[in-house]
Design a protein around this motif. Structure first.
Motif, mmCIF file in Angstrom:
data_model
loop_
_atom_site.group_PDB
_atom_site.id
_atom_site.type_symbol
_atom_site.label_atom_id
_atom_site.label_comp_id
_atom_site.label_asym_id
_atom_site.label_seq_id
_atom_site.Cartn_x
_atom_site.Cartn_y
_atom_site.Cartn_z
ATOM 1 N N VAL A 6 0.865 -1.176 0.000
ATOM 2 C CA VAL A 6 0.000 0.000 0.000
ATOM 3 C C VAL A 6 0.905 1.229 0.000
ATOM 4 O O VAL A 6 1.650 1.464 0.953
ATOM 5 N N SER A 44 1.762 5.524 -1.027
ATOM 6 C CA SER A 44 1.127 6.843 -1.066
ATOM 7 C C SER A 44 0.838 7.305 -2.486
ATOM 8 O O SER A 44 -0.108 8.039 -2.719
ATOM 9 N N ALA A 50 -6.642 -2.690 2.568
ATOM 10 C CA ALA A 50 -5.549 -2.919 3.506
ATOM 11 C C ALA A 50 -5.967 -3.914 4.578
ATOM 12 O O ALA A 50 -5.184 -4.801 4.970
ATOM 13 N N ILE A 107 1.854 0.884 5.831
ATOM 14 C CA ILE A 107 1.441 1.802 4.777
ATOM 15 C C ILE A 107 2.670 2.633 4.422
ATOM 16 O O ILE A 107 3.271 3.272 5.293
ATOM 17 N N ALA A 158 -0.812 8.840 4.340
ATOM 18 C CA ALA A 158 -0.414 7.487 4.740
ATOM 19 C C ALA A 158 -0.651 7.270 6.232
ATOM 20 O O ALA A 158 -1.103 6.197 6.660
ATOM 21 N N ALA A 198 -3.001 4.471 8.016
ATOM 22 C CA ALA A 198 -2.369 3.578 8.994
ATOM 23 C C ALA A 198 -3.144 3.584 10.309
ATOM 24 O O ALA A 198 -3.379 2.513 10.916
ATOM 25 N N THR A 203 3.623 2.987 9.604
ATOM 26 C CA THR A 203 4.080 3.603 8.360
ATOM 27 C C THR A 203 5.578 3.377 8.201
ATOM 28 O O THR A 203 6.301 3.172 9.177
#
Length: 312
Positions: free
Chosen positions: A208, A210, A249, A257, A268, A272, A279
């Motif tokens: 996943v 950004s 997710a 993330i 992000a 998360a 992250t």
């Protein structure tokens, strides 16, 4: 002050300003500083890395995108346009930086080397999760993903072609460029093997991110990219898109993330928190790494991916 003295004062002031301007230009590292070397202009960092590795001590390389700047939105000042005009070789990627494309179209002539022409680019919508509202840089790039350097094998192919172009600009040292390109290909082949082996056995294969910069990497190593935004990192995802990514997710049990080095991590971090993940930085290597070079940044990315995907 007499009226007669005014022209002398103005002339002195003008001379001082010209001297300051010349000093600033010299201190800013402009091209053409060494007539015995090939003046190369690179549009952004990965192309600078290639030109310096393959050119060695035979080239002087100017990067149009300064450290810390986001290359997608580069605007050229008059001095940078002058660098394009004066360069013996311009290395760029059409569709990635519109301002560079325009400068090359107006001033590049046969000195321009478009790395997008080395091999067909991926379609922006190829593979991964694509959703309505993810448009961004796709319109500017003709629906193509420009981030080819995140596949080491593609970067090696670009390096081979760059050696050919440098050999045409500097025929007496063509063999040296070919040799250095071969050495770089060896380094990139080793990196490719490290990625293939390091990501072979992972509990998850979804990343996943950004923004969807990692399509080439995902395609090469059989990962699946879930992007919060499209190819342009500054585009804001819609609330609907955020909800979709959060749902995916959770479905894929993502523990990480990813955000990147040159863009705010806020989106992000929001996802998360929503899904209970952490992250981490996954560097698209659009700008120079804080430490090391392209190879070390790619290896740092590999370790980050192995941790996030629980690879054995």
């Amino acid at each position: 002050m007499t009226v007669r003295a005014i022209p002398r004062v103005l002339a002195a002031a003008t001379a001082a300003l010209l001297a300051l301007g010349g000093a600033a230009a010299c201190s800013d590292g402009g091209g053409g500083s060494d007539p015995d070397k090939v003046d190369v202009v690179a549009a952004f960092y990965p192309l600078q890395f290639l030109a310096e590795r393959i050119g060695g001590d035979r080239v002087v390389v100017d990067n149009l995108t300064k450290p810390g700047a986001e290359p997608h939105d580069l605007e050229l000042n008059p001095r940078q346009v002058g660098q394009v005009v004066d360069a013996e070789l311009i290395v760029y990627l059409t569709g990635f930086q519109p301002a560079v494309d325009e400068a090359v179209e107006q001033n590049g002539g046969d000195r321009a080397f478009d790395v997008a022409g080395v091999a067909p680019l991926r379609d922006a919508a190829a593979g991964g999760h694509e959703h309505e509202g993810e448009a961004g840089h796709e319109e500017e790039s003709g629906g193509k993903d420009p981030h080819l350097w995140l596949d080491p094998t593609r970067l090696a192919a670009v390096g081979d072609k760059l050696a050919e172009r440098l050999g045409k600009a500097d025929p007496d040292h063509a063999a040296d460029y070919t040799a250095r390109a071969g050495a770089l290909r060896g380094d990139l082949t080793k990196l490719d093997t490290e990625y293939a082996e390091g990501l072979r056995t992972c509990q998850r294969r979804e990343i996943v991110t950004s923004h969807t910069a990692f399509g080439y990497l995902a395609e090469r190593y059989e990962l699946e990219q879930i992007g919060l935004t499209g190819l342009t990192p500054e585009s804001e995802p819609s609330p609907q898109r955020l909800a979709e990514v959060a749902k995916e997710a959770r479905e894929h049990r993502a523990t990480t993330i990813f955000f990147e080095t040159l863009v705010s991590p806020k989106v992000a971090e929001t996802i998360a928190r929503e899904v209970g993940a952490r992250t981490a930085v996954l560097d698209p290597i659009e700008g120079p790494p804080a430490e090391g070079d392209y190879l070390s940044a790619m290896r740092a990315n590999l370790q980050t991916l192995r941790t996030a995907l629980d690879c054995s």
